[in-house]
Motif scaffolding. Sequence first.
Motif, short mmCIF file in Angstrom:
data_model
loop_
_atom_site.label_atom_id
_atom_site.label_comp_id
_atom_site.label_asym_id
_atom_site.label_seq_id
_atom_site.Cartn_x
_atom_site.Cartn_y
_atom_site.Cartn_z
N ALA A 361 39.87 -24.72 -6.81
CA ALA A 361 40.10 -23.59 -5.92
C ALA A 361 41.16 -23.92 -4.87
O ALA A 361 42.01 -23.09 -4.55
CB ALA A 361 38.79 -23.17 -5.25
N ILE A 362 41.09 -25.14 -4.33
CA ILE A 362 42.10 -25.56 -3.35
C ILE A 362 43.48 -25.56 -3.98
O ILE A 362 44.47 -25.10 -3.37
CB ILE A 362 41.77 -26.95 -2.79
N ASP A 363 43.59 -26.05 -5.20
CA ASP A 363 44.88 -26.10 -5.88
C ASP A 363 45.45 -24.70 -6.08
O ASP A 363 46.66 -24.49 -5.99
CB ASP A 363 44.74 -26.81 -7.22
N ALA A 364 44.58 -23.73 -6.31
CA ALA A 364 45.04 -22.36 -6.55
C ALA A 364 45.67 -21.73 -5.32
O ALA A 364 46.47 -20.80 -5.44
CB ALA A 364 43.87 -21.49 -7.03
N VAL A 365 45.33 -22.22 -4.12
CA VAL A 365 45.87 -21.64 -2.89
C VAL A 365 46.76 -22.63 -2.15
O VAL A 365 47.11 -22.39 -0.98
CB VAL A 365 44.74 -21.15 -1.96
N SER A 366 47.13 -23.71 -2.79
CA SER A 366 47.84 -24.79 -2.08
C SER A 366 49.14 -24.34 -1.45
O SER A 366 49.53 -24.83 -0.39
CB SER A 366 48.11 -25.96 -3.05
N SER A 367 49.82 -23.37 -2.07
CA SER A 367 51.11 -22.94 -1.52
C SER A 367 50.94 -22.17 -0.21
O SER A 367 51.91 -21.97 0.52
CB SER A 367 51.85 -22.07 -2.53
N LEU A 368 49.72 -21.74 0.09
CA LEU A 368 49.47 -20.96 1.31
C LEU A 368 49.12 -21.85 2.49
O LEU A 368 49.08 -21.37 3.63
CB LEU A 368 48.33 -19.97 1.08
N LEU A 369 48.83 -23.12 2.25
CA LEU A 369 48.36 -23.98 3.32
C LEU A 369 49.53 -24.43 4.18
O LEU A 369 50.53 -24.94 3.68
CB LEU A 369 47.65 -25.21 2.74
N ARG A 370 49.40 -24.26 5.49
CA ARG A 370 50.45 -24.70 6.38
C ARG A 370 50.23 -26.17 6.73
O ARG A 370 49.14 -26.72 6.57
CB ARG A 370 50.51 -23.84 7.64
N SER A 371 51.28 -26.79 7.21
CA SER A 371 51.21 -28.20 7.57
C SER A 371 50.09 -28.45 8.58
O SER A 371 49.96 -27.71 9.55
CB SER A 371 52.55 -28.64 8.16
N GLY A 372 49.29 -29.46 8.32
CA GLY A 372 48.20 -29.80 9.22
C GLY A 372 46.86 -29.22 8.82
O GLY A 372 45.83 -29.62 9.37
N THR A 373 46.83 -28.29 7.87
CA THR A 373 45.56 -27.74 7.41
C THR A 373 44.77 -28.84 6.71
O THR A 373 45.29 -29.54 5.84
CB THR A 373 45.78 -26.58 6.43
N GLU A 374 43.51 -29.00 7.09
CA GLU A 374 42.66 -30.02 6.48
C GLU A 374 41.89 -29.44 5.31
O GLU A 374 41.39 -28.31 5.38
CB GLU A 374 41.70 -30.61 7.52
N ILE A 375 41.80 -30.22 4.25
CA ILE A 375 41.13 -29.80 3.02
C ILE A 375 39.78 -30.51 2.93
O ILE A 375 39.70 -31.73 3.10
CB ILE A 375 41.99 -30.11 1.79
N ARG A 376 38.75 -29.75 2.68
CA ARG A 376 37.41 -30.30 2.47
C ARG A 376 36.81 -29.66 1.22
O ARG A 376 37.17 -28.54 0.86
CB ARG A 376 36.50 -30.03 3.68
N HIS A 377 35.87 -30.37 0.62
CA HIS A 377 35.22 -29.82 -0.56
C HIS A 377 33.79 -29.37 -0.27
O HIS A 377 33.12 -28.81 -1.16
CB HIS A 377 35.24 -30.84 -1.69
N GLU A 378 33.32 -29.59 0.93
CA GLU A 378 31.99 -29.13 1.33
C GLU A 378 31.92 -29.08 2.85
O GLU A 378 32.83 -29.55 3.54
CB GLU A 378 30.89 -30.04 0.78
N GLY A 379 30.83 -28.52 3.37
CA GLY A 379 30.61 -28.52 4.81
C GLY A 379 31.24 -27.36 5.55
O GLY A 379 31.43 -27.44 6.77
N ALA A 380 31.55 -26.24 4.87
CA ALA A 380 32.20 -25.11 5.54
C ALA A 380 31.35 -24.57 6.68
O ALA A 380 31.85 -24.29 7.78
CB ALA A 380 32.50 -24.01 4.53
#
Length: 418
Positions: A361-380
């Motif tokens: 899911a993260i890969d599908a939206v990767s082009s939308l992430l701005r510099s500094g956005t942190e990626i997590r796979h749990e804990g929202a």
Amino acid sequence: MIGVFAGAAQRGDAADLAGLLGADAVVPDGSVKPAVQRLWSRLGGAVLFLDAGSAVRLIAPLLRDKRSDPAVVCVDQHFVVALAGDADALAHHVADLLNRTPVVTGGPSIDSVLDELVEQLDATADGNVEGCAAAIEAGEKVVLRNPLGFPLPALPPNVVPAGEDATWMIIIDDRAAASKDNVLRIVPRTLIVGVGSTRGASATSVGAALAELDAQGGLDLRAIKAFATAEAKADEPGIVDAVEDWGFWHGDTAELLTFPTEELAEIGVPNPSSVVRNSMGTASVAEAAALRGAQILGHGAPIELAAEKFKRDNVTVAAARVLPRGRLALIGLGPGASEERTPRAEAEIRRAAFVVGTPEAIDAVSSLLRSGTEIRHEGASDLAARGAAVAFVAFGAGPTLDDPVEADVVVVPGVWDR
């Protein structure tokens, strides 16, 4: 979504580039002009296989402002030219992929990040936005103070929470402060001001009492989101006119909320009055109306009394504050392709400091992430409960929450419902 637009002669080159750009890139069918016009509002970026003159004529009628325009570049035999939006990074990326020379006009559009921050917080900027943006763009250290804890998007790495050698400071607060050089104040609309008065009090008297919230209460009057009073005072000319005067001088409007006295009587206040109780049927108007208005407009967020009541010339005012809390956007990516993604979903992903989801899911939206956005796979949920701005992305209808979350939760359809 990144649209790659080309005429028939260059559709093969456009398809090759789209493959290199990733899953978010699409090559729309049909002629370039109608395709661009049709998809414009849904684009995060656009690559035009056109000369610069033709590209400018095509996009000029579509441009609105730097916050909402997609990044647009055009490609010719030798160059990739940044034309509109925050396009420099896209120009460099496309140029690298095609082995061509990028043509850019400056650094990243930091001022748009500050503009977005002001818009997201429903705030007023006080200070030299352009000067602060230039300092950030130049890589200078900029201190950001956020004493009330507003959820913020990812910011450039040189915007730091502390530092003695900073050239600029950004302060996000609803409290009054003197203007200073190299300080950008961002004033969110967090305050609900309660007003009570005797019959016939003038707008001048009400305005003078409001000024006490600044002079004695230490609050910035630009932070007012709404006014509130008792229903019995709803047609009091002095109150109504003072609210209109506030809107005139601040270039804004604020609602005047009114409540029955029996409803106000249920609100606990620090300064009840037996005189007011005997005459109105409630022990408080200003404090109780401010707190009740904050409860309604806060939609479950915590509230507090920001300024206890002040009385001047038979007018009483008080202010309540809606305290910020974390933001969690639940975004379903659906089974659809990226070109079906809604603009609101993309905006929520861009405004998040944390994006949470499976690696796919993260890969599908990767082009939308701005510099500094942190990626997590749990804990929202935990991140949002601690005050962060979080986007939780998932394929299908979208993520769901089994337990209540102490945060503002928004459910965003991630794909067009056709």
